[in-house]
Design an enzyme around this catalytic site. Structure first.
Site, PDB file in Angstrom:
ATOM      1  N   GLY A  82      45.405 -90.239   8.419  1.00 50.90           N
ATOM      2  CA  GLY A  82      44.573 -91.513   8.358  1.00 50.90           C
ATOM      3  C   GLY A  82      45.315 -92.518   7.805  1.00 50.90           C
TER       4      GLY A  82
ATOM      5  CD  GLU B 109      46.074 -86.874  11.986  1.00 51.51           C
ATOM      6  OE1 GLU B 109      47.497 -86.570  12.306  1.00 51.51           O
ATOM      7  OE2 GLU B 109      45.980 -87.890  11.603  1.00 51.51           O
TER       8      GLU B 109
HETATM    9  N1  DAK Z   1      43.237 -85.039   1.356  1.00 47.58           N
HETATM   10  C1  DAK Z   1      42.774 -84.831  -0.134  1.00 47.58           C
HETATM   11  N2  DAK Z   1      43.491 -84.485  -1.112  1.00 47.58           N
HETATM   12  C2  DAK Z   1      44.862 -84.845  -1.021  1.00 47.58           C
HETATM   13  C3  DAK Z   1      45.334 -85.336   0.265  1.00 47.58           C
HETATM   14  C4  DAK Z   1      44.612 -85.324   1.506  1.00 47.58           C
HETATM   15  N3  DAK Z   1      44.947 -85.791   2.768  1.00 47.58           N
HETATM   16  N4  DAK Z   1      46.682 -85.566   0.041  1.00 47.58           N
HETATM   17  C5  DAK Z   1      46.900 -85.247  -1.184  1.00 47.58           C
HETATM   18  N5  DAK Z   1      45.686 -84.692  -1.728  1.00 47.58           N
HETATM   19  C6  DAK Z   1      45.724 -84.457  -2.974  1.00 47.58           C
HETATM   20  C7  DAK Z   1      46.178 -83.075  -3.269  1.00 47.58           C
HETATM   21  O1  DAK Z   1      45.273 -82.210  -3.045  1.00 47.58           O
HETATM   22  C8  DAK Z   1      46.518 -82.965  -5.044  1.00 47.58           C
HETATM   23  O2  DAK Z   1      45.189 -82.939  -5.715  1.00 47.58           O
HETATM   24  P1  DAK Z   1      45.204 -81.944  -6.972  1.00 47.58           P
HETATM   25  O3  DAK Z   1      45.252 -80.581  -6.510  1.00 47.58           O
HETATM   26  O4  DAK Z   1      46.175 -82.871  -7.701  1.00 47.58           O
HETATM   27  O5  DAK Z   1      43.743 -82.179  -7.391  1.00 47.58           O
HETATM   28  C9  DAK Z   1      47.083 -84.604  -5.182  1.00 47.58           C
HETATM   29  O6  DAK Z   1      46.370 -85.086  -3.942  1.00 47.58           O
HETATM   30  C10 DAK Z   1      48.499 -84.744  -5.281  1.00 47.58           C
HETATM   31  O7  DAK Z   1      48.932 -84.048  -4.136  1.00 47.58           O
HETATM   32  P2  DAK Z   1      49.951 -82.886  -4.072  1.00 47.58           P
HETATM   33  O8  DAK Z   1      50.050 -82.027  -5.185  1.00 47.58           O
HETATM   34  O9  DAK Z   1      49.995 -82.054  -2.721  1.00 47.58           O
HETATM   35  O10 DAK Z   1      51.593 -83.658  -3.992  1.00 47.58           O
HETATM   36  P3  DAK Z   1      52.877 -83.245  -3.323  1.00 47.58           P
HETATM   37  O11 DAK Z   1      53.847 -84.332  -3.869  1.00 47.58           O
HETATM   38  O12 DAK Z   1      53.118 -81.852  -3.630  1.00 47.58           O
HETATM   39  O13 DAK Z   1      52.747 -83.454  -2.001  1.00 47.58           O
HETATM   40  C11 DAK Z   1      52.053 -84.701   0.151  1.00 47.58           C
HETATM   41  C12 DAK Z   1      52.344 -84.630  -1.404  1.00 47.58           C
HETATM   42  C13 DAK Z   1      51.536 -86.030   0.765  1.00 47.58           C
HETATM   43  C14 DAK Z   1      53.075 -83.935   0.889  1.00 47.58           C
HETATM   44  C15 DAK Z   1      51.034 -83.490   0.286  1.00 47.58           C
HETATM   45  O14 DAK Z   1      49.796 -83.857  -0.679  1.00 47.58           O
HETATM   46  C16 DAK Z   1      50.183 -83.377   1.370  1.00 47.58           C
HETATM   47  O15 DAK Z   1      50.997 -82.887   2.398  1.00 47.58           O
HETATM   48  N6  DAK Z   1      48.712 -84.004   1.615  1.00 47.58           N
HETATM   49  C17 DAK Z   1      48.199 -83.916   2.747  1.00 47.58           C
HETATM   50  C18 DAK Z   1      48.905 -84.959   3.824  1.00 47.58           C
HETATM   51  C19 DAK Z   1      47.955 -84.745   5.074  1.00 47.58           C
HETATM   52  O16 DAK Z   1      48.190 -83.601   5.735  1.00 47.58           O
HETATM   53  N7  DAK Z   1      47.635 -85.631   5.705  1.00 47.58           N
HETATM   54  C20 DAK Z   1      46.830 -85.888   6.872  1.00 47.58           C
HETATM   55  C21 DAK Z   1      45.399 -85.621   6.497  1.00 47.58           C
HETATM   56  S1  DAK Z   1      44.525 -85.208   8.103  1.00 47.58           S
HETATM   57  C22 DAK Z   1      39.039 -87.167  12.764  1.00 47.58           C
HETATM   58  C23 DAK Z   1      39.004 -88.115  11.473  1.00 47.58           C
HETATM   59  C24 DAK Z   1      40.057 -88.264  10.889  1.00 47.58           C
HETATM   60  C25 DAK Z   1      41.186 -87.571  11.038  1.00 47.58           C
HETATM   61  C26 DAK Z   1      41.106 -86.375  11.820  1.00 47.58           C
HETATM   62  C27 DAK Z   1      40.240 -86.527  12.846  1.00 47.58           C
HETATM   63  N8  DAK Z   1      37.809 -87.167  13.486  1.00 47.58           N
HETATM   64  C28 DAK Z   1      36.727 -87.284  13.002  1.00 47.58           C
HETATM   65  C29 DAK Z   1      38.321 -86.428  14.584  1.00 47.58           C
HETATM   66  C30 DAK Z   1      42.355 -87.910  10.159  1.00 47.58           C
HETATM   67  C31 DAK Z   1      43.017 -86.828   9.773  1.00 47.58           C
HETATM   68  C32 DAK Z   1      44.032 -86.806   8.731  1.00 47.58           C
HETATM   69  O17 DAK Z   1      44.211 -87.886   7.921  1.00 47.58           O
END
Ligand code: DAK
Length: 258
Positions: free
Chosen positions: A108, A131
């Site tokens: 997002g 995703e």
């Molecule tokens: N959501 C919730 N929390 C998140 C987050 C996220 N996307 N990204 C990071 N955080 C939180 C972590 O859980 C952590 O929280 P605590 O554990 O400290 O409470 C805090 O932020 C710091 O993150 P990290 O500890 O993981 O930090 P690192 O430096 O180790 O890693 C990172 C950074 C950006 C590589 C990692 O946090 C990461 O991989 N985050 C997730 C990235 C990701 O996969 N983003 C895409 C999300 S999916 C839809 C509508 C919308 C969407 C899809 C479909 N429909 C209705 C069909 C959208 C989807 C997406 O965006």
């Protein structure tokens, strides 16, 4: 508003997603607040909008995975619509928008940046649509805007693989228009916004509308859209004054947005 801040500095609006504890991830509250903030943007005052995330680590690390993890099909669709409506509101905002992307712009977050007209990135920026690795499709317009911005083949490669793209590659493929050190990114975004804001606002808004709407239709219709918007600039105070200044060989007065 708890997670979104909006301020105005010399005709430039700055909209900040401020949820640093979750790397500015978008839960439904953040998305609703973004919508509320966009409603506050008055084109009579604000001539360009910068969208940024708080802190240096992330622009926005995606939709909130915790919140999404337990959604039903119907709730997932509702969440997608909530985000899509707000991102479309940003994309069609009458004034130009610049995403100043420092750090992670994933899922997002990448989609939020792609809903802006122009993207500037920090040298540390990382883009991607992870995703499919989470069992879902991009849900806030990523499949559509990425293909339009960087071409179908490149977009599909990134969308199918969930591969992350660092700033230099993002620049090379046209996903961003500039890359700067972290410390100067906001200054560069402000410089660009101020340069845009110094031009005739009615004409700038007409250019945005012409490009956006023209890209949705065939060339014959697109050129008519341009003609109509071109015509709409005449008889404005700014058109009259700027052309008079040219003919009188003097510097034009600042534009008044009328
Ligand atoms: N959501 C919730 N929390 C998140 C987050 C996220 N996307 N990204 C990071 N955080 C939180 C972590 O859980 C952590 O929280 P605590 O554990 O400290 O409470 C805090 O932020 C710091 O993150 P990290 O500890 O993981 O930090 P690192 O430096 O180790 O890693 C990172 C950074 C950006 C590589 C990692 O946090 C990461 O991989 N985050 C997730 C990235 C990701 O996969 N983003 C895409 C999300 S999916 C839809 C509508 C919308 C969407 C899809 C479909 N429909 C209705 C069909 C959208 C989807 C997406 O965006």
């Amino acid at each position: 508003m708890e997670f979104v801040q909006f301020s105005v500095k010399e005709n430039v609006g700055i909209l900040t997603v401020a949820r640093p504890a979750a790397l500015n991830a978008l839960n439904d509250q953040v998305i609703r607040e973004l919508s509320e903030a966009l409603d506050q943007v008055d084109p009579g005052v604000v001539r360009c909008l910068i969208v940024r995330g708080e802190g240096e680590k992330a622009f926005v690390a995606g939709a909130d995975i915790g919140q999404m993890s337990s959604l039903s099909k119907a709730e997932g669709q509702t969440f997608g619509k909530l985000g899509n409506d707000v991102f479309r509101k940003l994309e069609t905002l009458p004034i130009p928008t610049i995403a100043a992307v420092c750090g992670f712009a994933l899922g997002g977050g990448c989609e939020l940046a792609m809903s802006c007209d122009i993207r500037l990135a920090s040298e540390t920026a990382v883009f991607g649509q992870p995703e499919v690795g989470l069992g879902i499709t991009p849900g806030f317009g990523g499949t559509q805007r990425m293909a339009r911005l960087i071409g179908v083949g490149r977009a599909k490669e990134l969308l199918y693989t969930a591969r992350k793209v660092k700033a230099p590659e993002a620049l090379a493929i046209g996903l961003v228009q500039g890359v700067y050190p972290v410390e100067t990114l906001m200054d560069e975004a402000m410089k660009l916004a101020s340069r845009i804001a110094a031009n005739a606002p009615i004409a700038v808004r007409a250019v945005k509308k012409a490009v956006n709407e023209g890209l949705q239709v065939d060339m014959d219709r697109a050129i008519v859209i341009e003609e109509e918007l071109f015509g709409s600039c005449f008889e404005t105070v700014d058109q009259k004054n700027a052309m008079a200044a040219f003919l009188e060989k003097r510097k034009a007065d600042p534009f008044v947005n009328r």
